[in-house]
Structure formats: C-alpha cells, structure tokens
Design a protein around this motif. Structure first.
Motif, short mmCIF file in Angstrom:
data_model
loop_
_atom_site.label_atom_id
_atom_site.label_comp_id
_atom_site.label_asym_id
_atom_site.label_seq_id
_atom_site.Cartn_x
_atom_site.Cartn_y
_atom_site.Cartn_z
N ASP A 162 3.47 -7.20 0.66
CA ASP A 162 3.33 -5.77 0.46
C ASP A 162 3.28 -5.14 1.68
O ASP A 162 3.15 -5.38 2.90
CB ASP A 162 1.76 -5.77 0.26
CG ASP A 162 1.31 -4.15 -0.05
OD1 ASP A 162 2.15 -3.48 -0.34
OD2 ASP A 162 0.14 -3.96 -0.31
N HIS B 144 0.73 5.09 9.54
CA HIS B 144 -0.28 4.95 8.45
C HIS B 144 0.05 5.78 7.33
O HIS B 144 -0.43 5.66 6.09
CB HIS B 144 -1.72 5.25 8.99
CG HIS B 144 -2.36 4.03 9.51
ND1 HIS B 144 -2.33 4.07 10.90
CD2 HIS B 144 -3.24 3.20 8.96
CE1 HIS B 144 -3.05 2.68 11.25
NE2 HIS B 144 -3.55 2.43 10.20
N LYS C 142 -6.38 6.24 4.43
CA LYS C 142 -4.95 6.10 5.27
C LYS C 142 -4.81 7.51 6.21
O LYS C 142 -4.51 7.42 7.18
CB LYS C 142 -3.94 5.99 4.54
CG LYS C 142 -3.36 6.95 3.50
CD LYS C 142 -1.95 6.64 2.91
CE LYS C 142 -1.57 7.62 2.03
NZ LYS C 142 0.00 7.64 1.71
N ILE D 20 -7.64 -2.64 -1.40
CA ILE D 20 -6.16 -2.82 -1.65
C ILE D 20 -6.18 -4.50 -2.10
O ILE D 20 -5.75 -4.86 -3.52
CB ILE D 20 -5.10 -2.47 -0.41
CG1 ILE D 20 -5.23 -1.18 -0.44
CG2 ILE D 20 -3.70 -3.19 -1.02
CD1 ILE D 20 -4.23 -0.93 0.95
N LEU E 26 2.35 -2.13 7.66
CA LEU E 26 2.22 -0.97 8.21
C LEU E 26 0.70 -0.66 8.80
O LEU E 26 0.40 -0.45 9.99
CB LEU E 26 2.17 0.06 7.20
CG LEU E 26 3.60 0.50 6.67
CD1 LEU E 26 3.76 1.43 5.55
CD2 LEU E 26 4.61 0.89 7.93
N ILE E 27 -0.36 -1.30 8.18
CA ILE E 27 -1.83 -1.38 8.61
C ILE E 27 -1.85 -2.44 9.92
O ILE E 27 -2.63 -1.93 10.86
CB ILE E 27 -2.87 -1.98 7.49
CG1 ILE E 27 -2.75 -1.02 6.31
CG2 ILE E 27 -4.09 -2.26 7.91
CD1 ILE E 27 -3.48 -1.50 5.10
N SER F 294 2.61 -2.08 2.70
CA SER F 294 1.38 -1.47 3.36
C SER F 294 0.56 -2.55 4.22
O SER F 294 0.09 -1.99 5.38
CB SER F 294 0.49 -1.08 2.22
OG SER F 294 1.15 -0.15 1.37
N VAL G 298 1.52 4.32 4.13
CA VAL G 298 0.68 3.17 3.14
C VAL G 298 0.44 3.62 1.79
O VAL G 298 -0.14 4.62 1.50
CB VAL G 298 -0.80 2.96 4.02
CG1 VAL G 298 -1.74 1.93 3.21
CG2 VAL G 298 -0.46 2.22 5.39
N GLN G 299 0.51 2.54 0.82
CA GLN G 299 0.07 2.89 -0.39
C GLN G 299 -1.42 2.27 -0.73
O GLN G 299 -1.73 1.10 -0.78
CB GLN G 299 1.01 2.05 -1.62
CG GLN G 299 2.35 2.41 -1.17
CD GLN G 299 2.72 3.75 -1.48
OE1 GLN G 299 2.45 4.22 -2.83
NE2 GLN G 299 3.41 4.48 -0.98
N GLU G 300 -2.24 3.39 -0.81
CA GLU G 300 -3.54 3.11 -1.02
C GLU G 300 -4.07 2.83 -2.42
O GLU G 300 -4.86 3.98 -2.96
CB GLU G 300 -4.31 4.39 -0.27
CG GLU G 300 -5.98 4.04 0.04
CD GLU G 300 -6.49 5.13 0.66
OE1 GLU G 300 -7.73 5.15 0.81
OE2 GLU G 300 -5.91 5.91 1.29
#
Length: 415
Positions: free
Chosen positions: A213, A402, A294, A346, A218-219, A215, A405-407
């Motif tokens: 993933d 951030h 995010k 997530i 990125l986190i 995201s 990011v797909q929250e």
C-alpha cells in the motif's frame, strides 16, 4: 445487560496502567540530554561521542519496536512489557559502570530495547484494542500525553538528583523506578476487539498488504522528521540553551523562581515542552476523532517547520527559549495518536503493534540522525545552527508527504 461500545468508559484499568508505565519510561528517556555535559566533562569526551550513544539508543528503540510489538501479539502484552522493563533497568545499571564511549554506546542498545518494550508501540496497541471505537482516538491521546507528563518531571528530576548524586547513582535510581512501574502491569489485561477478517488474517498477510500500500510507505517516510526533531531537541536542547542563550536577568521572573543559570533553563525547557504537549496531544486526539488525520498531521509538521525556523532566525534569549518550548511542546507528540490512529483505521487493530512498530522505525532512524548529527556538526562548527536547519527541511518534507495518503480502511485479506 451487556455494556455497549457506545457506553464503554474512557478511563479503564488498561489505560491507567499504560499511562503509569509509559510516563515513567519516558521520564527517564527524556532526561538523557541533561547527562550530556556532565558525562562528557568527566571523561573528556567529544560531544559527538555521548551523542552517538544516545543516537544508538534511539536506533535500538526503533529496531526493537516492531520486535516487541510482534512479541506482544504472539506471547501476550504483559510479557512483552515485563521483558522490556528488565532490559531497560539492566541497560541503565550497566551503563553506570561504563567509562569509555564504546561501552556507553553498546549499552545504550539495551536501554533502547527497554524503551521499545515499555513505550508507545506496545502500550498504544494495548490501549487501542481495549478502547471502544468511540473512545479510541482520545484514549490513544491520553496515553501519549502520559509520556509527555513523564517528560515534564524527567529532566528536572535528573537535574535535581545530579546536584546530590553522581550521574552513575542517578542511572541506578532510574533503573529502580523502571522496575517499580511493573506494579501497574496487572492492570494491563486487554481484550482483543477485532473483526472476523482481522482474526483470520495472518501477520504475514497483514505485513504484505501494508507493504504493497503506497499510503503505508508515505506514513513511514513522514514519521522520519518527527523523530529527527524530537530526538535532537531532547538530547541537545539543554546543552544548546546552556551555551547559546543570552544571560538570565538576576532581577527577572526566572530568577525569582530559582532559575538563575542557562543550564537550569535548559532542563526547564524540556519540562515545559512536555507540559505544553499534554494539552497539544489531547487536542490533536480530539481533533483526530472529527477531522482527517492526514491533514492534521501535515498541519502539525508545517507548524513545527515555521516555529523552528523563527526560533533560529531570532536572537536566542531566555524569553525566546520559553516561547519556543511552549509552542513546540504543543506540537511535540501530537503526531503520535494521529499516526497510530491512522494505522489502526487503515489496517485494523489485530497487528497494530507490529505495523506501528515498523512505521516507528522510521521515526527512530530520524532520531538517530538528529542526535548523532547534532553532536558531529557541533564538534565541526562549534554550535547547533546547521543541524537545526536540517530539521527545518525534513519537517517541511513530512508536511508534504502526508498529503497523498489514502485515508480509508482496507479490505483485509486472510492468509
């Protein structure tokens, strides 16, 4: 009639016990900057040598975090915490006998692993699983704020103890404090509220899904600057204030409170950061329950960037130190409940400890770099200005990273 999640209490034995353990653990961890000058002066070490010891501690903490998260999920939370406390105490006691930079640096591996076993990764996972959906964000914030509460008294306590005892004796006293925190361990009996899909999913499947993933990447990258900034300030800010701050007015308010030296002001600054962060962390947790995590994270990192740049561009005075400590403190650990809450949202609760531990490793890579660079560049340039500006740059990077990011909760796949 069984209690519903909506009626579940916020303050539970798990949350109270977790707060006690993490508060003591972080009080000691936050005090290491106070030992920077006494230890270096006693042995005639370069600043970089003790800085490297603290940097190794932070790196070991990062390496140990996913390990202790996995131990907790495999063998039980309380066993992982007990193991972490024993390792923490052993590292402190053995460090009190170390007389060479290499010995200190190697023994800080034990201390770092001890912090991992008694710190955010394990404690927040237990608290998160024990809390209801309605209370989870705030419960994570309260547990994080407990770490800040430890920071409030950790550095000043070390400063006071050093006025009566040698630094070696203070290390032994701190080891005893860690072991005493285990009296709260029976309270850490947590249920495991997980969906059927989470219970059926193996750890390998959960890790594979997270690693695929974007995201999660990125986190992971975004948490780097948090570690850089926090560890640098914790390890070097007391010394930076001692050496770079203007004199304290003997007739001013600080002197009236007994703060007459810049060394004392440096310890108080760490305490003020922790005090302000209690409010900042709780506010971030409350906002995280209502708004996009995010975007809140991006805003916090951007605010840190602006505050740090403004501080170094201005004359460093007792007043500017106090203002910086309060404002930066409000942003200090506000990222932790938001980041841990984002991972829980997530990827689910079942392997939250392990997944957060992996993300936290990035945080500790930043911590390692911030502490080590602080000492190395100080020895090269005689001050902390350059390494401070590096922190400003990485803060801006985290604010940006951030945003994509797909929250949204993933559809969990079993093994």
């Amino acid at each position: 009639m069984p209690q519903t999640a909506a009626r579940a209490p916020l303050m539970t034995p798990v949350l109270i016990g977790g707060c006690i353990i993490i508060m003591i653990s972080f009080a000691i961890r936050a005090s290491f900057g106070v030992f920077q000058i006494p230890i270096a002066e006693e042995f005639g070490w370069l600043r970089a040598e003790f800085s490297l010891a603290i940097a190794i501690q932070n790196l070991a903490w990062g390496i140990g975090q996913p390990i202790f998260g996995a131990i907790a999920e495999r063998f039980g939370d309380r066993r992982a915490i007990f193991m972490g406390a024993l390792i923490y105490a052993a590292g402190l006691v053995l460090s009190s006998f170390a007389v060479t930079p290499g010995a200190h640096q190697m023994l800080e591996i034990l201390v770092g692993f001890g912090v991992a076993g008694t710190g955010f990764g394990v404690i927040l996972a237990v608290v998160g699983r024990a809390a209801s959906d309605e209370n989870r964000s705030l419960a994570l914030g309260i547990a994080t704020a407990a770490g800040s509460a430890g920071q409030v008294f950790g550095a000043p306590l070390a400063e006071i103890l050093l006025s009566f005892y040698s630094w070696q004796s203070v290390f032994v006293i701190f080891a005893a404090m860690i072991l005493l925190s285990l009296f709260a361990l029976p309270m850490m009996r947590s249920p495991a509220p997980a969906s059927r899909a989470e219970l059926e999913q193996s750890m390998g499947a959960a890790l594979k899904q997270a690693f695929r993933d974007p995201s999660f990447t990125l986190i992971f990258l975004g948490f780097f600057s948090c570690g850089y900034q926090l560890a640098f300030v914790t390890a070097h800010f007391p010394a930076m204030v001692t050496e770079m701050c203007g004199p304290i007015n003997p007739d001013g308010m600080l002197a009236a409170f007994g703060i007459t030296t810049t060394s004392a002001l440096g310890a108080v600054a760490i305490s003020l950061i922790g005090l302000a962060n209690i409010a900042g962390t709780l506010a971030a947790a409350w906002l995280g329950k209502r708004y996009s995590k995010k975007y809140l994270l991006a805003s916090i990192y951007m605010a840190r960037t602006v505050v740090a740049a403004a501080f170094i561009l201005s004359p460093i005075t007792p007043a500017s130190v106090l203002v910086f400590s309060i404002v930066m403190g409000a942003l200090w650990l506000a990222t932790v409940p938001l980041t841990s809450g984002l991972i829980a949202h997530i990827y689910g609760l079942r392997y939250m400890g392990t997944l957060y531990g992996i993300v936290f490793f990035s945080h500790q890579l930043g911590s390692f770099l911030g502490v080590w660079l602080g000492g190395a560049l100080y020895d090269l340039h005689g001050d902390y200005t350059l390494v401070w500006w590096v922190g400003v740059g990485v803060g801006l990077f985290s604010a940006i990273v951030h945003l994509p990011v797909q929250e949204r909760a993933l559809n969990l796949r079993p093994a």
